[in-house]
Design a protein around this motif. Sequence first.
Motif, PDB file in Angstrom:
ATOM      1  N   GLY A 388     -55.953 -60.943 -43.956  1.00  0.00           N
ATOM      2  CA  GLY A 388     -56.680 -59.677 -43.982  1.00  0.00           C
ATOM      3  C   GLY A 388     -55.747 -58.523 -44.266  1.00  0.00           C
ATOM      4  N   ASN A 389     -56.321 -57.333 -44.263  1.00  0.00           N
ATOM      5  CA  ASN A 389     -55.526 -56.108 -44.313  1.00  0.00           C
ATOM      6  C   ASN A 389     -55.749 -55.404 -42.991  1.00  0.00           C
ATOM      7  OD1 ASN A 389     -54.219 -56.059 -46.780  1.00  0.00           O
ATOM      8  ND2 ASN A 389     -56.093 -55.418 -47.834  1.00  0.00           N
ATOM      9  N   ILE A 390     -55.054 -55.883 -41.971  1.00  0.00           N
ATOM     10  CA  ILE A 390     -55.453 -55.471 -40.623  1.00  0.00           C
ATOM     11  C   ILE A 390     -55.087 -54.025 -40.349  1.00  0.00           C
ATOM     12  CG2 ILE A 390     -55.220 -55.920 -38.173  1.00  0.00           C
ATOM     13  CD1 ILE A 390     -54.635 -58.828 -38.918  1.00  0.00           C
ATOM     14  N   ARG A 391     -56.087 -53.288 -39.887  1.00  0.00           N
ATOM     15  CA  ARG A 391     -55.924 -51.883 -39.566  1.00  0.00           C
ATOM     16  C   ARG A 391     -56.019 -51.792 -38.052  1.00  0.00           C
ATOM     17  NH1 ARG A 391     -60.673 -48.928 -42.420  1.00  0.00           N
ATOM     18  NH2 ARG A 391     -61.607 -49.744 -40.552  1.00  0.00           N
TER      19      ARG A 391
ATOM     20  N   ASN B  41     -49.894 -48.706 -38.443  1.00  0.00           N
ATOM     21  CA  ASN B  41     -50.092 -50.143 -38.603  1.00  0.00           C
ATOM     22  C   ASN B  41     -48.789 -50.902 -38.476  1.00  0.00           C
ATOM     23  OD1 ASN B  41     -52.830 -50.335 -38.892  1.00  0.00           O
ATOM     24  ND2 ASN B  41     -52.771 -49.846 -41.061  1.00  0.00           N
ATOM     25  N   LYS B  42     -47.738 -50.306 -38.992  1.00  0.00           N
ATOM     26  CA  LYS B  42     -46.433 -50.956 -38.939  1.00  0.00           C
ATOM     27  C   LYS B  42     -45.977 -51.090 -37.491  1.00  0.00           C
ATOM     28  CE  LYS B  42     -42.279 -50.828 -41.742  1.00  0.00           C
ATOM     29  NZ  LYS B  42     -41.534 -50.027 -42.716  1.00  0.00           N
ATOM     30  N   ILE B  43     -46.067 -49.976 -36.774  1.00  0.00           N
ATOM     31  CA  ILE B  43     -45.631 -49.994 -35.373  1.00  0.00           C
ATOM     32  C   ILE B  43     -46.465 -50.980 -34.570  1.00  0.00           C
ATOM     33  CG2 ILE B  43     -45.476 -48.632 -33.248  1.00  0.00           C
ATOM     34  CD1 ILE B  43     -44.996 -46.177 -35.049  1.00  0.00           C
ATOM     35  N   LEU B  44     -47.782 -50.925 -34.764  1.00  0.00           N
ATOM     36  CA  LEU B  44     -48.643 -51.773 -33.941  1.00  0.00           C
ATOM     37  C   LEU B  44     -48.536 -53.242 -34.332  1.00  0.00           C
ATOM     38  CD1 LEU B  44     -51.431 -49.248 -33.494  1.00  0.00           C
ATOM     39  CD2 LEU B  44     -50.405 -50.539 -31.646  1.00  0.00           C
ATOM     40  N   GLY B  45     -48.387 -53.504 -35.639  1.00  0.00           N
ATOM     41  CA  GLY B  45     -48.209 -54.881 -36.063  1.00  0.00           C
ATOM     42  C   GLY B  45     -46.973 -55.483 -35.420  1.00  0.00           C
ATOM     43  N   PHE B  46     -45.926 -54.674 -35.386  1.00  0.00           N
ATOM     44  CA  PHE B  46     -44.690 -55.116 -34.768  1.00  0.00           C
ATOM     45  C   PHE B  46     -44.866 -55.278 -33.257  1.00  0.00           C
ATOM     46  CE2 PHE B  46     -40.129 -54.658 -33.697  1.00  0.00           C
ATOM     47  CZ  PHE B  46     -39.675 -55.693 -34.509  1.00  0.00           C
ATOM     48  N   PHE B 105     -51.392 -63.737 -32.863  1.00  0.00           N
ATOM     49  CA  PHE B 105     -50.417 -62.642 -32.879  1.00  0.00           C
ATOM     50  C   PHE B 105     -49.626 -62.634 -34.189  1.00  0.00           C
ATOM     51  CE2 PHE B 105     -51.126 -62.973 -28.291  1.00  0.00           C
ATOM     52  CZ  PHE B 105     -51.382 -61.649 -28.017  1.00  0.00           C
ATOM     53  N   TRP B 106     -49.365 -63.829 -34.715  1.00  0.00           N
ATOM     54  CA  TRP B 106     -48.619 -63.896 -35.963  1.00  0.00           C
ATOM     55  C   TRP B 106     -49.422 -63.275 -37.105  1.00  0.00           C
ATOM     56  CZ3 TRP B 106     -44.099 -63.923 -37.890  1.00  0.00           C
ATOM     57  CH2 TRP B 106     -43.904 -64.259 -39.230  1.00  0.00           C
ATOM     58  N   PHE B 107     -50.702 -63.594 -37.161  1.00  0.00           N
ATOM     59  CA  PHE B 107     -51.561 -63.003 -38.195  1.00  0.00           C
ATOM     60  C   PHE B 107     -51.581 -61.489 -38.063  1.00  0.00           C
ATOM     61  CE2 PHE B 107     -54.485 -66.966 -38.748  1.00  0.00           C
ATOM     62  CZ  PHE B 107     -53.451 -67.624 -39.369  1.00  0.00           C
ATOM     63  N   CYS B 108     -51.616 -61.017 -36.816  1.00  0.00           N
ATOM     64  CA  CYS B 108     -51.622 -59.563 -36.609  1.00  0.00           C
ATOM     65  C   CYS B 108     -50.407 -58.929 -37.262  1.00  0.00           C
ATOM     66  CB  CYS B 108     -51.591 -59.218 -35.122  1.00  0.00           C
ATOM     67  SG  CYS B 108     -53.107 -59.562 -34.291  1.00  0.00           S
ATOM     68  N   PHE B 109     -49.282 -59.578 -37.065  1.00  0.00           N
ATOM     69  CA  PHE B 109     -48.043 -59.032 -37.611  1.00  0.00           C
ATOM     70  C   PHE B 109     -48.002 -59.207 -39.126  1.00  0.00           C
ATOM     71  CE2 PHE B 109     -43.641 -60.001 -38.934  1.00  0.00           C
ATOM     72  CZ  PHE B 109     -43.113 -58.733 -38.753  1.00  0.00           C
ATOM     73  N   LYS B 110     -48.330 -60.424 -39.549  1.00  0.00           N
ATOM     74  CA  LYS B 110     -48.180 -60.785 -40.955  1.00  0.00           C
ATOM     75  C   LYS B 110     -49.154 -60.020 -41.849  1.00  0.00           C
ATOM     76  CE  LYS B 110     -46.609 -63.363 -44.311  1.00  0.00           C
ATOM     77  NZ  LYS B 110     -47.274 -64.511 -44.886  1.00  0.00           N
ATOM     78  N   TYR B 111     -50.371 -59.879 -41.389  1.00  0.00           N
ATOM     79  CA  TYR B 111     -51.397 -59.333 -42.277  1.00  0.00           C
ATOM     80  C   TYR B 111     -51.771 -57.903 -41.924  1.00  0.00           C
ATOM     81  CZ  TYR B 111     -51.597 -64.169 -43.656  1.00  0.00           C
ATOM     82  OH  TYR B 111     -51.250 -65.418 -44.101  1.00  0.00           O
ATOM     83  N   GLN B 112     -50.809 -57.166 -41.358  1.00  0.00           N
ATOM     84  CA  GLN B 112     -51.080 -55.757 -41.113  1.00  0.00           C
ATOM     85  C   GLN B 112     -51.263 -55.057 -42.453  1.00  0.00           C
ATOM     86  OE1 GLN B 112     -47.297 -53.597 -40.283  1.00  0.00           O
ATOM     87  NE2 GLN B 112     -46.643 -55.633 -39.646  1.00  0.00           N
ATOM     88  N   ARG B 113     -52.118 -54.064 -42.447  1.00  0.00           N
ATOM     89  CA  ARG B 113     -52.366 -53.369 -43.710  1.00  0.00           C
ATOM     90  C   ARG B 113     -51.213 -52.446 -44.010  1.00  0.00           C
ATOM     91  NH1 ARG B 113     -57.798 -50.512 -45.707  1.00  0.00           N
ATOM     92  NH2 ARG B 113     -57.259 -48.421 -45.059  1.00  0.00           N
TER      93      ARG B 113
END
Lengths: 606, 348
Positions: A388-391, B41-46, B105-113
């Motif tokens: 996805g493009n997670i927001r 998004n960068k901060i939160l993905g991390f 959690f990995w998807f959250c990090f990997k696929y952050q917009r």
Amino acid sequence: MSNEAAIHTDVHTHDSHGHHDDHAHHEHKQHFITKYIFSQDHKIISRQFLITGIFWAIVGGLMSVFFRLQLGFPEQTFKVLTMFLGDWAHGGKMDPEMYYGLITIHGTVLVFFVLTGGLSGTFANFLIPLQIGARDMASPFLNMLSYWFFAIAGVIMFSSLFITTGPASGGWTTYPPLSALKEASMGSGLGMDLWLVSMALFVVSSLLGGLNYIVTILNMRTKGMSMTRLPLTIWALLFTAILGVLSFPVLLSAAVLLLFDRHAGTSFYLSEIYVAGKALPNVGGSPILYQHLFWFLGHPEVYIIMLPAMGMASEILATNSRKPIFGYFAMILSLIGITLLAFLVWAHHMFVTGMSPFLGGVFVLLTLLIAIPSAVKVFNWLTTIWKGNIRFTVGMCFALGFVSLFISGGLTGLFLGNSALDIHLHDTYFVVAHFHIVMGISAFFGMFAGIYHWFPKMYGRFMNNTMGYIHFFITFVGSYVIFWPMHYEGVAGMPRRYYDFSNWESFKQFGELNQMISIAAIIVFIAQLFFVFNYFVSIWKGKKVTDPNPWQSNTLEWTTPIKPGHGNWDGEIPEVHRWAYDYKDDGNGGDFIPQHIPLKEGEESH
Amino acid sequence: MSGLMLVFLVVLIFVVLYQVARSSEMVAQIQGEQQFDKKRNKILGFSMLILMIAFFVGIVWCHEYMLPLMGPEAASNHGVQYDFMFKVTLWVTGIVFVLTQVLLFWFCFKYQRNGDKAPVFFAHSNKLELIWTTVPAIAMAVLVAIGLKAWFTMTGEAPKGAMQIEIVGKQFNWISRYPGPDGELGKKYFLNINDKDNLLGQDWKDKRNMDDIIIPNGELRLVKDVPVELIIGSRDVIHDVGLSHFRMKMDAVPGITTRIWFTPTITTAEMKMKTGNENFVYELSCDQMCGKGHYSMRAIVVVETQAEHDKWLKEQKSYYVQNHPEEFPAEAPIVAPVDSSKKITMNK
């Protein structure tokens, strides 16, 4: 009354009408009382449910802080207890009667008033008309009654805290004979009657609401909104309502029979009892009957709490991953599976009541079956965010947290649903940890996700994001810190509903841990106040919404004006041409196509 | 007053935080929404990645802390079966747990917009959905099979030769009854109960009652390697016989008799050695909410050798004798019909 008539015309003739320029005019004329108190606007009613739910969550949460003080620091005294509990906490030490009263009301309030009334009351009311494209509920009047029955139920429950014999104190399940005999416990006096009356009224509220939700979803969808184009929130809310309508009446019957046993000398639940120095005349009843009736609601109740959270999480995960929900039909099928199975597993709460082992075996099978649709949902959510493009909006964070908690809590269900393991784990802290994670915290996460996500639609303003993130991280970490170690305590056999463990050779080694849990609970509670503060301040001070569709979402509620009046759409209700999850290239550089946009030439509908 | 101050302080902190938070959003507006969104998004993905690491470190740390506090090994035959089944379930769920949480959690990090990645339209796959319907179904079938096998053993008939002990709950203590030399428990009826001389409401017309021994504090005396069947009842509200060391539990319901059986495998003395805890005792806890004294409803369980048990039994007087001493001058033998076929564990 003229404005009401106008709204009713709206509701019934929406597709034949043009613009309603006079609409705003009518809104303006409405008196404060009809607009905000005895309102028939589903959006106002939903906010009434939500704010009442918040009130009850604070009360229930504060109770848990109080009894956590007792559990974490059994030797110490606290002035704050005397301040709130008065004579129930002489010298700062909580009385056991009050301890049991608090755990009972904490459970009742959070299960019924917050996570049923506050959760489905809020979001069924808010989202059903907005997302299916209707001006209001099928019967706005019944909808209003539903709230007011809920409010009265709450007033009665609250009043039971202030009577001399204290509130009901037999646990939220209120098993007889303990709850039937005032000789057996102080809380089984007037407090128990108030509990039963309050629950009866709550059932009425839930039925009025539930029937309304079902009828509205089935009959009042806008043009083009076929069932298979509905967002999953609506599917989830539909099954929630069906569960409630079919199971709450059974709780009512249980409560009525209990009232008879208490006051009319019947023996539905009583047999061969010697209490307080005398033998009672009742013979032939069975306390187990009550448990069957209670859990026939009690288990579906778990899903009444979970399904709305699941539906909202599905919607929020898809929107903020900028991807369609994965396996839309599998999601619906698993909702159907969960709904059916929810009615067939109740006796797994009763494995150690001496039930027939064969029957127990059947319930083990049916209980573990429910893990399959649950697993399907989890995998589908994971695939939804995959690529996805997670927001990371605050709502999204909570939806992700919901998935994490649902996994953790769901998996421990496989221990408890398997009767041979349940024999040991039953009524220990393992159970406390399991259900708090899976239907307490995770449902709360679904609810928070929903509140942060739809707050802009509710109030035309955003909640403060930074505060939202702080709220998320403290709550997520804190919840695991509180409940994760409880699994271990449960595996060691530590029973729930104990006031003090210090005399137990087998359980007293957890004293330090209980302290830590109590401290974490207090921190998490304060973080929730943080949320409440954010919520109320943002109603008036939050950043204003300028884009009618701030999350670039596909569903219909975002086609209404930023602050919709009663009737929701100013003009005609939009017609729907596609399903709710067309998160794809729209041909103009955008990544979503709302439901009311007609299919392009050659475009295939989902 | 200090309470009021505290409330005031908390509100003050909230206001300050809210203002700070608001100003950070002002910054966002100045920077431009998109720029800010990207940074956020960068901060939160991390953060999600850090959250995952913290989560798993926390779990390991918690495990290490908890292990020494956990109770000893299971002390009954059913307990051994339980422990095995628990481990299997723990492995199955543990694998799923780690897999799904890591992916989440990995998807959250990997696929952050970040920026404008083209959206992926992936809405459906029969193959995938089939896989994750059938795999859990198979896993469930295994768990159900293991579970039901254990369940039917645990709830099945007690083996012949099991010693019978009655345990009755009341607010707020346990009462235990041993059958005495005849090996049989006499009849009882709740209308006969009185706290002075008939705790359980024994029917004195039933001669089998004459030799029954009652221990008013509910102490259970079990014999190592001898199966025991507990006959469970309640005088007032629902209680629950919780025997955590033996991994057994059963409700005590007024008006209904419930039963469990198990074979203790480790004596109390042996367990003291094993745990290195001089004070170790097996405890019976009430596990069903029964009123204000629920948490104090405790009884001791002693597991001993046959010889010790016999010695203890010999020292006990029957409840009837205790309460009607006038009928039994001196140390007269207890008169009770002894059916030798029913004599099981009382063979001296």
